[in-house]
Design an enzyme around this catalytic site. Sequence first.
Site, PDB file in Angstrom:
ATOM      1  N   GLU A   1      18.107 -12.919 -19.752  1.00 41.23           N
ATOM      2  CA  GLU A   1      16.938 -13.022 -18.872  1.00 41.23           C
ATOM      3  C   GLU A   1      16.081 -14.255 -19.166  1.00 41.23           C
ATOM      4  O   GLU A   1      15.691 -14.980 -18.255  1.00 41.23           O
ATOM      5  CB  GLU A   1      16.104 -11.738 -18.916  1.00 41.23           C
ATOM      6  CG  GLU A   1      16.821 -10.512 -18.366  1.00 41.23           C
ATOM      7  CD  GLU A   1      17.355 -10.680 -16.948  1.00 41.23           C
ATOM      8  OE1 GLU A   1      16.965 -11.643 -16.259  1.00 41.23           O
ATOM      9  OE2 GLU A   1      18.198  -9.851 -16.538  1.00 41.23           O
TER      10      GLU A   1
ATOM     11  N   GLU B   1      21.939  -1.407 -13.821  1.00 40.26           N
ATOM     12  CA  GLU B   1      21.260  -1.912 -15.005  1.00 40.26           C
ATOM     13  C   GLU B   1      19.946  -1.157 -15.180  1.00 40.26           C
ATOM     14  O   GLU B   1      19.224  -0.989 -14.194  1.00 40.26           O
ATOM     15  CB  GLU B   1      20.959  -3.408 -14.887  1.00 40.26           C
ATOM     16  CG  GLU B   1      20.441  -3.971 -16.205  1.00 40.26           C
ATOM     17  CD  GLU B   1      20.201  -5.484 -16.164  1.00 40.26           C
ATOM     18  OE1 GLU B   1      20.463  -6.111 -15.127  1.00 40.26           O
ATOM     19  OE2 GLU B   1      19.741  -5.993 -17.185  1.00 40.26           O
TER      20      GLU B   1
ATOM     21  N   HIS C   1      17.912 -17.223  -9.247  1.00 40.61           N
ATOM     22  CA  HIS C   1      17.966 -16.476 -10.510  1.00 40.61           C
ATOM     23  C   HIS C   1      19.213 -15.577 -10.559  1.00 40.61           C
ATOM     24  O   HIS C   1      19.981 -15.616 -11.533  1.00 40.61           O
ATOM     25  CB  HIS C   1      16.687 -15.639 -10.652  1.00 40.61           C
ATOM     26  CG  HIS C   1      16.625 -14.822 -11.895  1.00 40.61           C
ATOM     27  ND1 HIS C   1      15.959 -15.231 -13.020  1.00 40.61           N
ATOM     28  CD2 HIS C   1      17.160 -13.614 -12.196  1.00 40.61           C
ATOM     29  CE1 HIS C   1      16.080 -14.311 -13.958  1.00 40.61           C
ATOM     30  NE2 HIS C   1      16.803 -13.313 -13.486  1.00 40.61           N
ATOM     31  N   GLU C   2      19.411 -14.777  -9.523  1.00 40.03           N
ATOM     32  CA  GLU C   2      20.558 -13.847  -9.545  1.00 40.03           C
ATOM     33  C   GLU C   2      21.870 -14.627  -9.526  1.00 40.03           C
ATOM     34  O   GLU C   2      22.826 -14.253 -10.194  1.00 40.03           O
ATOM     35  CB  GLU C   2      20.500 -12.854  -8.381  1.00 40.03           C
ATOM     36  CG  GLU C   2      19.201 -12.061  -8.248  1.00 40.03           C
ATOM     37  CD  GLU C   2      18.709 -11.420  -9.532  1.00 40.03           C
ATOM     38  OE1 GLU C   2      19.539 -11.096 -10.394  1.00 40.03           O
ATOM     39  OE2 GLU C   2      17.480 -11.257  -9.684  1.00 40.03           O
TER      40      GLU C   2
ATOM     41  N   GLY D   1      13.121  -6.672  -8.186  1.00 37.14           N
ATOM     42  CA  GLY D   1      13.327  -7.740  -7.212  1.00 37.14           C
ATOM     43  C   GLY D   1      14.756  -7.813  -6.704  1.00 37.14           C
ATOM     44  O   GLY D   1      14.993  -7.855  -5.492  1.00 37.14           O
ATOM     45  N   ALA D   2      15.697  -7.820  -7.630  1.00 36.20           N
ATOM     46  CA  ALA D   2      17.090  -7.980  -7.223  1.00 36.20           C
ATOM     47  C   ALA D   2      17.983  -7.699  -8.418  1.00 36.20           C
ATOM     48  O   ALA D   2      17.498  -7.563  -9.543  1.00 36.20           O
ATOM     49  CB  ALA D   2      17.338  -9.396  -6.722  1.00 36.20           C
TER      50      ALA D   2
ATOM     51  N   GLU E   1      21.919  -8.707 -10.222  1.00 37.04           N
ATOM     52  CA  GLU E   1      22.991  -9.709 -10.231  1.00 37.04           C
ATOM     53  C   GLU E   1      24.405  -9.153 -10.305  1.00 37.04           C
ATOM     54  O   GLU E   1      25.302  -9.841 -10.814  1.00 37.04           O
ATOM     55  CB  GLU E   1      22.757 -10.643 -11.424  1.00 37.04           C
ATOM     56  CG  GLU E   1      23.000 -10.014 -12.820  1.00 37.04           C
ATOM     57  CD  GLU E   1      21.756  -9.492 -13.523  1.00 37.04           C
ATOM     58  OE1 GLU E   1      20.776  -9.175 -12.820  1.00 37.04           O
ATOM     59  OE2 GLU E   1      21.754  -9.392 -14.761  1.00 37.04           O
TER      60      GLU E   1
HETATM   61  N1  B3K Z   1      18.794  -7.860 -14.226  1.00 33.96           N
HETATM   62  C1  B3K Z   1      17.954  -7.312 -13.186  1.00 33.96           C
HETATM   63  C2  B3K Z   1      16.884  -6.432 -13.690  1.00 33.96           C
HETATM   64  C3  B3K Z   1      17.311  -5.044 -13.979  1.00 33.96           C
HETATM   65  C4  B3K Z   1      16.136  -4.161 -14.294  1.00 33.96           C
HETATM   66  C5  B3K Z   1      16.545  -2.821 -14.752  1.00 33.96           C
HETATM   67  N2  B3K Z   1      15.401  -1.944 -14.972  1.00 33.96           N
HETATM   68  C6  B3K Z   1      17.373  -8.386 -12.333  1.00 33.96           C
HETATM   69  C7  B3K Z   1      17.218  -9.703 -12.968  1.00 33.96           C
HETATM   70  O1  B3K Z   1      16.530  -9.887 -13.930  1.00 33.96           O
HETATM   71  O2  B3K Z   1      17.855 -10.611 -12.510  1.00 33.96           O
HETATM   72 ZN    ZN Z   2      17.498 -11.718 -14.467  1.00 34.31          ZN
END
Ligand code: B3K
Ligand code: ZN
Length: 878
Positions: A328, A129, A305-306, A269-270, A272
């Site tokens: 998000e 992503e 969250h993930e 951070g992480a 998904e």
């Molecule tokens: N969806 C990812 C974030 C991706 C960032 C790409 N630059 C983590 C999150 O929001 O859960």
């Molecule tokens: Zn997210």
Amino acid sequence: MLMSNTTPNTIYLKDYTVPEFLISHTTLHFDLDANNTIVRSTLNVRRNPACQKDHPDLVLMGEDLSLLSIQIDGTPLTAEQYTLTDESLTIHQPRNEFVIEISNSIIPSSNTALSGLFESNAMLCTQCEAEGFRRITWFLDRPDVMSIYSVTIEANKDKYPILLSNGNRSEQRDLDNNKHAASWHDPFPKPSYLFALVAGDLACLSDTFTTCSGREIALEIYVEEHDLDKTQHAMQSLKNAMRWDEEAFGREYDLELYMIVAVSHFNMGAMENKGLNVFNTKFVLASETTATDDDYKSIEAVIGHEYFHNWSGNRVTCRDWFQLSLKEGFTVFRDQQFTAYQTSDAVKRIKDVNMLRTHQFAEDAGPLAHPIRPDQYAEINNFYTLTVYEKGAEVVRMLHTLLGEQNFRKGCDLYFDRHDGQAVTTEDFIKALEDANGVTFNQFKHWYNQAGTPIVSATTQYDSKASTYSITLKQHCPATPNQATKEPFHIPVSIGLIGENGDAITLSNDKTTTVLELLEPEQTFMFNDINSEPTPSVLRGFSAPVRLKLKLSTEQQVQLFTHDSDTFNRWEAGQNCFTEVIFNTVKAIQNKQNPPTLPPTLIEAFRLVLQAPLNDLTYQTLLLNLPSKAYLIEQMPTLDIDALYQAHHFVKHALARSLKDSWFTGYQQHHQADAGISSNDIAQRSFKNLCLSYLMALDEKKLTGLCAQQFNGAKNMTDQVAALSLLSHLDDEQSAPFFDAFYTQWKGEALVIDKWFTLQACTEKASALDSVKKLLKHPDFDMTTPNRVRSVISAFAMANPLHFNAADGSGYEFIADKIIELDRINPQIAARVTNSLSRWRKLDADRQQLVKQQLSRIQSQTALSKDVLEIVTRSLAA
Ligand code: B3K
Ligand code: ZN
């Protein structure tokens, strides 16, 4: 890469068209090698019936790839049948349905951008992503192309004994040459951004979770062997999240297996990825001695969250990247509700609002402001912002407030049901909430397409003869880039009234709180049967992301601070009083006058809170916390950083002195070096560490000794870091031995050493920039590790405003140097740091010039990434 001074290409929401082709099935074969990985992809492609174009070309996206071979339905393509550029592979007018096979090579070990397939320590892993999949192979790398993936990974058995991808395991077998292969199949169609692969020598913590329908899910957390003892909390958090999503949203997990892998090199951070989350180690690993209480909480929040993305993001995904907040904002709202449930509603709300107002409001007030659903971008990675995430969550929260818990849930159920397996828009989300409840949210949609923080001004009037009380609310939203004027927003304003004796007044709905719906530029709301003039408690629970202007006397604020049953507004009243006191002190300092004394009623109210036994000690701690300098910076129209720091210290010192005995008693009562990590232990720690910070503000030798004692005797990271942070502002001679001891104790624990770097980068000492420069030469510093870069460079730029904004411009120049250097390594991280230079309009004229010079210097670099170029260009735009 772009040449200097070119404006990056802009992509517009209005230009969206459906994909010309769809890919029903994607079969991938990886022959892994850090220095040369061979990818073979087989795509079942067909014309999209929804696309009207005649004989379109198939344009696959690809970046930094070397093509080895290409064939369609088993026949190699001739040179005329396709065109290859730096960004795409175009197949000229293919048939309506066909199978394309592509083979290409990539070099994970030189991928320092950490997007696509890259190396982290000895493992290989992916981040796709938003647009990383195209750095693995050519593809329709856009979220509305959803495909079923079957993946086979082949690799050396010793280096990569563990081979993972999305979905369920289908086969594992040995091959010649000490190699082995694993196959995976994910039955759920997904966009390429959710693809993941991990290979490495990893240890695993396994567990199971039985879902509400009785299915047993295998849970696996993979880490480097030496970290295995720090995975228990993450596993418990995962199980808590799975249970909560069933109970609160009726969402059950779908695959047989859920995996989390912790990696040391990660841009955020992480992530998904379906069935295979990849996490920054920071949000997985925790032990009492190495992680603070806040680390524990953020691990649970990010794991949640993930996990919640499995429905809000994966099963129902985004049609295009303009819709990012669809997944998000909604998922942040869901993780906030989860944390509130696990901990305390009051505390969670205050912390989230504090963050929003300090950082998101700043974004909304500067040149990078954008709506939660932006309508244009050059580099989508620049839009993973506080606006899309945190303000996006506030927008969902307002819908929840307007509909009420049960109706909101009905709407979400319909949304998940109706759009399962689809890639949709924020409009579809609203439509589901509307249809499930027979309501319309037309005006509300402005929250999606208008940027900026609305200002709501409230005035009140009491008519003693008629026993009526009225409140007039006016709304206005300042101009933002490309949006000079705005339509009025639909703003839920939650309100209560407090009677003379401090009791809550019952309102016409038989409750003590009601939600006013502000729709017009100005509206008056009337309350009847009000027998004496009340104190209004407006915007309870921070019911909308707005700036509230409401003039209350100190007495009224103190009354709210003492009596308001709304935990948010009670806290807010204290914050408002002190904000006013600190700003009055700033003015006095600027005018070279004596600072005002603290209102005695305020000190008394503070004393009462400090001494009262409250049920929620963490909440009590928040009540006693002064507004942070970062929050106050955001509130100041023109920043005078030196006066602000002086004023903050002055007020803190005055409060510390007035209540010295109580702070001391508070510390003694709640300090227990041996305490564990029960919620009560955590609450006591936060309370007594606040007491300690007030005591340290007195700058007395004996009290510094108390802090040193806490540091030396600390048995957990929270106490150790709290003490070290307070000691970090003392002169080098005093603070250095503590930093040396900390380093010796924790050398080798990367996440702890990150804290060591950060505390030094954030010191208020005059030598801050010199120490930061020295830290960059430390053998443990490394520009290719985002956590390390954040711990020093970002910490200095974002969390040390005093020295970053040094009058001679040295802070800006240093950060610009680092941005230029970083951009060649990792453009996403470089662009993040560049944000720190965007708020120059709130500085004085001299500093404005200094920042602009640095922005222009960055802009003039050759081969700047479009990530940094976009931020610089928008920051400088008029
Ligand atoms: N969806 C990812 C974030 C991706 C960032 C790409 N630059 C983590 C999150 O929001 O859960
Ligand atoms: Zn997210």
